[in-house]
Design an enzyme around this catalytic site. Structure first.
Site, PDB file in Angstrom:
ATOM      1  N   HIS A 117      -0.520   6.353  14.095  1.00 31.09           N
ATOM      2  CA  HIS A 117      -1.605   5.379  14.239  1.00 31.09           C
ATOM      3  C   HIS A 117      -2.442   5.292  12.961  1.00 31.09           C
ATOM      4  O   HIS A 117      -2.649   4.202  12.409  1.00 31.09           O
ATOM      5  CB  HIS A 117      -2.482   5.780  15.434  1.00 31.09           C
ATOM      6  N   GLU A 118      -2.896   6.430  12.491  1.00 30.16           N
ATOM      7  CA  GLU A 118      -3.775   6.429  11.316  1.00 30.16           C
ATOM      8  C   GLU A 118      -3.008   5.989  10.062  1.00 30.16           C
ATOM      9  O   GLU A 118      -3.568   5.339   9.183  1.00 30.16           O
ATOM     10  CB  GLU A 118      -4.428   7.809  11.113  1.00 30.16           C
ATOM     11  N   HIS A 161      -3.208   2.302   9.871  1.00 27.42           N
ATOM     12  CA  HIS A 161      -4.468   1.870   9.247  1.00 27.42           C
ATOM     13  C   HIS A 161      -4.403   2.058   7.726  1.00 27.42           C
ATOM     14  O   HIS A 161      -4.827   1.199   6.957  1.00 27.42           O
ATOM     15  CB  HIS A 161      -5.640   2.707   9.784  1.00 27.42           C
ATOM     16  N   GLU A 164      -6.617  -2.815  13.851  1.00 27.71           N
ATOM     17  CA  GLU A 164      -5.996  -2.152  14.997  1.00 27.71           C
ATOM     18  C   GLU A 164      -4.585  -2.696  15.228  1.00 27.71           C
ATOM     19  O   GLU A 164      -3.708  -1.975  15.711  1.00 27.71           O
ATOM     20  CB  GLU A 164      -6.879  -2.357  16.236  1.00 27.71           C
TER      21      GLU A 164
END
Lengths: 494, 494
Positions: free
Chosen positions: B259-260, B263, B289
């Site tokens: 997830h990170e 980003h 997101e």
């Protein structure tokens, strides 16, 4: 008053930002992030400086002047520090200051390359320009008695050429012959075990042991790794140190940690009243260095210290070191060996390295130099005081970063630190059995004394005020000479 | 022009300082240093804000207005961003803004305690005050159609209640029945292996594997550890992520890192022209997101992804996991299980959690609420959409930090991100064989497309501009619904 307080808080915050970007760049940022970090460090450094010489600062200082005597201790301290900074630097035309800043930024890169390539000529013009700027800036700022005094005062408030000439005169007449006696003598110290492999994991445990023994508060501190060890602080609650681990030289990190922890204890022990203000740091480079040297040399290179940590240390080092005694550690920690490189110098020869730089800097600031003669001048002085001759400029005049950054007048602080440390030891010794305390690991008792007499005041008191309050006299080099004589007579059985 | 450039550089530098103090506080600073870090983070946050609404900014904007059309892309982008920020916030009286800032600082602490003690009443008055401030500020700022639109626009430029009502309407009518079908069904996914012990050292190697597979540039990045995972960036050259390791739940860090990293790729792939300006970051929370969810869910929870990393992963996990197949990993990564806690929710139920918050926030902003009824309202909605009922407010209305910080309008970004990701997948799928690429580890090809269509623009383009350029239409929830239907039909063999 309120505006002045806000302004100084603002300066402190900007300085903290600069410090944190620098910390991150040196301890964490990968290569591709470093240019950004350097840019931001410099941005906030400039912002800090500009606020210190701003019109707003002048207004605050002017308005405070007639009423400052009636103010509280912290306001008075802030006023004094800001006034000095303002008076010192506002006279330099801002355009020239900016050009100079750009020059030293480029000079760092030029110096790095010149050092790498042993090519003084490639750096000479830039160095010459930096020196000429410094002479010019002293012209704007003014000086008393000797132009170098203005620069000395930036690092060691109140220090003068007159005092330093006397200081290094004593150093020269006592340490040079003592060194000769040792190098001519028969005794050699066995340091071979220092090269035995010690894993970084074990060295980390040793670091922890040392920080605990010295009483470094890790709840407000931190140990990280960097190319060169350093201490960074932005007030008593954020005081951090670094070390560098070499698997084939575990002593290197041991003395780095002791040294930097000394700096850190000073920064952590300021009084709460001045916490996070501009006063919440050491009062001078010399006094700061006296604290690092006190913990590194006076405590860390004492026989009693190795006695105390021996058992815990051996538990970490394991069987590979079972033949090494306390005496071995102690002697190896105090080996005297003239070397070309200042940062590798032992406690005895260290000040000789500084003396070389002091004498040259004085001459440079007087304008009495031809830049191309600098390497020869350097080598001649090293030969005279240390009895060895650099075979390259990399190991000679190019070795230190300081001049590329325009830091003239900084080097003497190192020697002053050693001398202050010895003087403190003498007075502290009148009040307690230092050796006994170290042997029992009661270093907190010693630190308490240093905190009460030095640390707590931060920048509230100037170096000479601190020393006079303790010793009833100014800096006295006799203690330093006696201390070195006594220690090395013992180590080398003279 | 030069002044405007300098001003925006200054704002960017101040924002970077705030970010670095926050990064340090959350990843490195020991307890005793954190208050100082928090203070400095907040100081630079306020400075940044004040510059954005300063008279100097107004002057710059006024002078630029008549000539902005003739300027280059970057100047135009900066003008647009700064103008919006100025117009949005300068109308709030500064004294009220300051009081509000103090309130939310206190509210964070109150919320933390209330959550810990399951004591909504202890937080209710403060929350009520925060909501009333927000309503008041919307009054100053003005709104179109619905007051909540003003807040939505802060996180997702151009987003409206009208769009979101339609969006969540579709979510409700499709996901709620799909979820019921799954929970009523017979198939259970075996996730027991997720609890097997995996050492942090092994998990660190897995993190490295995942970051390498996704193509995160660690020369401008970094992985650290923190209580809750997050990404921080101050421009394309300094983009950092964190994770949190649980030895008895190694999936947790795997999906955090995916997830990170999503980003982080967005932040690292902006075009150099906007590097280190205020445009050098994601354009909205929703688009941001969408990128994190794309890498985490679309890629990271696909069968093909687990096929690709299986061999390397098993080498790290070792014999303890030799009974776990690709299918096991895939199914466990896509287990559907209604839970009370949003941050633990699976991909299917996630938007239901957001829907609860959206509906409540809309009501709060309309002023149609009695604060003491909030827990019951929350529980009723959770029951309706997820079929379970919180047994405490800690696991109910108190679970999220957002409201304590006054972040109303933020939550919908999470669902929008999921929906954008599905829409991107549909269009990307027309140009390349995504599954095939993932199976061969050629994620760089996918990233290149995302970079070309989204990442490179930073804040130069608004969310709707980006989506329209790709899809020729606005956000379309159909893709999201179809995507979920297809995936969970497969996982649960419906």
């Amino acid at each position: 008053m309120e505006r002045f307080k806000q302004l100084t808080d603002r300066i402190a915050a900007f300085a903290s930002a600069s410090t944190l970007f620098s910390w991150d760049m040196l301890t964490a940022a990968p290569k591709g992030s470093r240019a950004t970090m350097a840019k931001l460090e410099s941005f906030f450094g400039t912002e800090t400086f500009m606020l210190c010489i701003s019109d707003e600062m002048k207004q605050c200082l002017d308005e405070l002047e007639p009423i400052i005597d009636g103010q509280d201790m912290v306001t008075k301290g802030l006023y004094k520090v800001c006034k000095k900074e303002y008076d010192n630097f506002h006279k330099i035309p801002i355009q020239e200051q900016e050009k100079y800043n750009q020059l030293v930024a480029k000079a760092y890169i030029a110096w790095e390359a010149a050092k790498k390539n042993n090519d003084f000529a490639a750096f000479a013009d830039m160095l010459d320009e930096i020196i000429r700027y410094n002479i010019k800036f002293i012209g704007y700022r003014g000086y008393k008695e000797h132009p170098y005094n203005t620069l000395l005062d930036d690092y060691e408030p109140g220090m003068t050429v007159k005092q330093l000439d006397a200081f290094f005169g004593r150093v020269k007449e006592t340490i040079v012959p003592l060194l000769k006696k040792i190098t001519d003598g028969k005794k050699a110290v066995d340091t071979s075990f220092r090269k035995r492999h010690v894993s970084i994991e074990k060295q980390k445990r040793i670091s922890r042991l040392l920080m605990d023994v010295l009483g470094y508060d890790l709840d407000r501190g931190m140990l990280a790794e960097s190319e060169h060890p350093f201490t960074q602080s932005f007030g008593r609650n954020v005081v951090r140190i670094t070390t560098h681990y070499h698997e084939d030289d575990f002593f290197s990190s041991i003395f780095s940690v002791l040294h930097e922890t000394g700096h850190a204890l000073y920064e952590q022990n300021t009084m709460e009243d001045i916490g996070e203000t501009l006063l919440d740091t050491g009062t001078s480079m010399g006094i700061h260095e006296s604290q690092s040297r006190f913990y590194e040399n006076v405590i860390g290179r004492s026989y009693a210290f190795w006695e105390y940590i021996y058992k815990d240390l051996m538990e970490i080092l394991g069987d590979d070191f079972k033949d090494v005694t306390v005496r071995h550690f102690y002697e190896a920690a105090n080996e005297v060996k003239p070397s070309l490189i200042r940062i590798e110098a032992d406690e005895l020869t260290y000040s000789l390295h500084i003396m070389v730089r002091y004498e040259i800097e004085k001459q440079l600031v007087e304008g009495k130099y031809d830049i191309k003669d600098l390497p020869a001048l350097w080598n001649e002085k090293i030969r005279e005081y240390l009895g060895i001759i650099p075979d390259t400029d990399t190991a000679g005049v190019l070795q230190d970063v300081h001049w590329s950054g325009g830091s003239f007048g900084y080097f003497p602080s190192y020697s002053l630190g050693n001398a202050y440390a010895a003087q403190l030891l003498a007075y502290l010794g009148k009040e307690m059995d230092i050796e006994g305390l170290i042997r029992e690991g009661k270093i907190g008792t010693i630190t308490k004394w240093l905190r009460d007499h030095i640390h707590q005041y931060g920048r509230l008191k100037e170096p000479s005020e601190l020393i006079r309050a303790i010793a009833g006299e100014e800096l006295n080099v006799d203690y330093y000479v006696e201390y070195l004589n006594k220690k090395f007579t013992d180590v080398y059985g003279l």
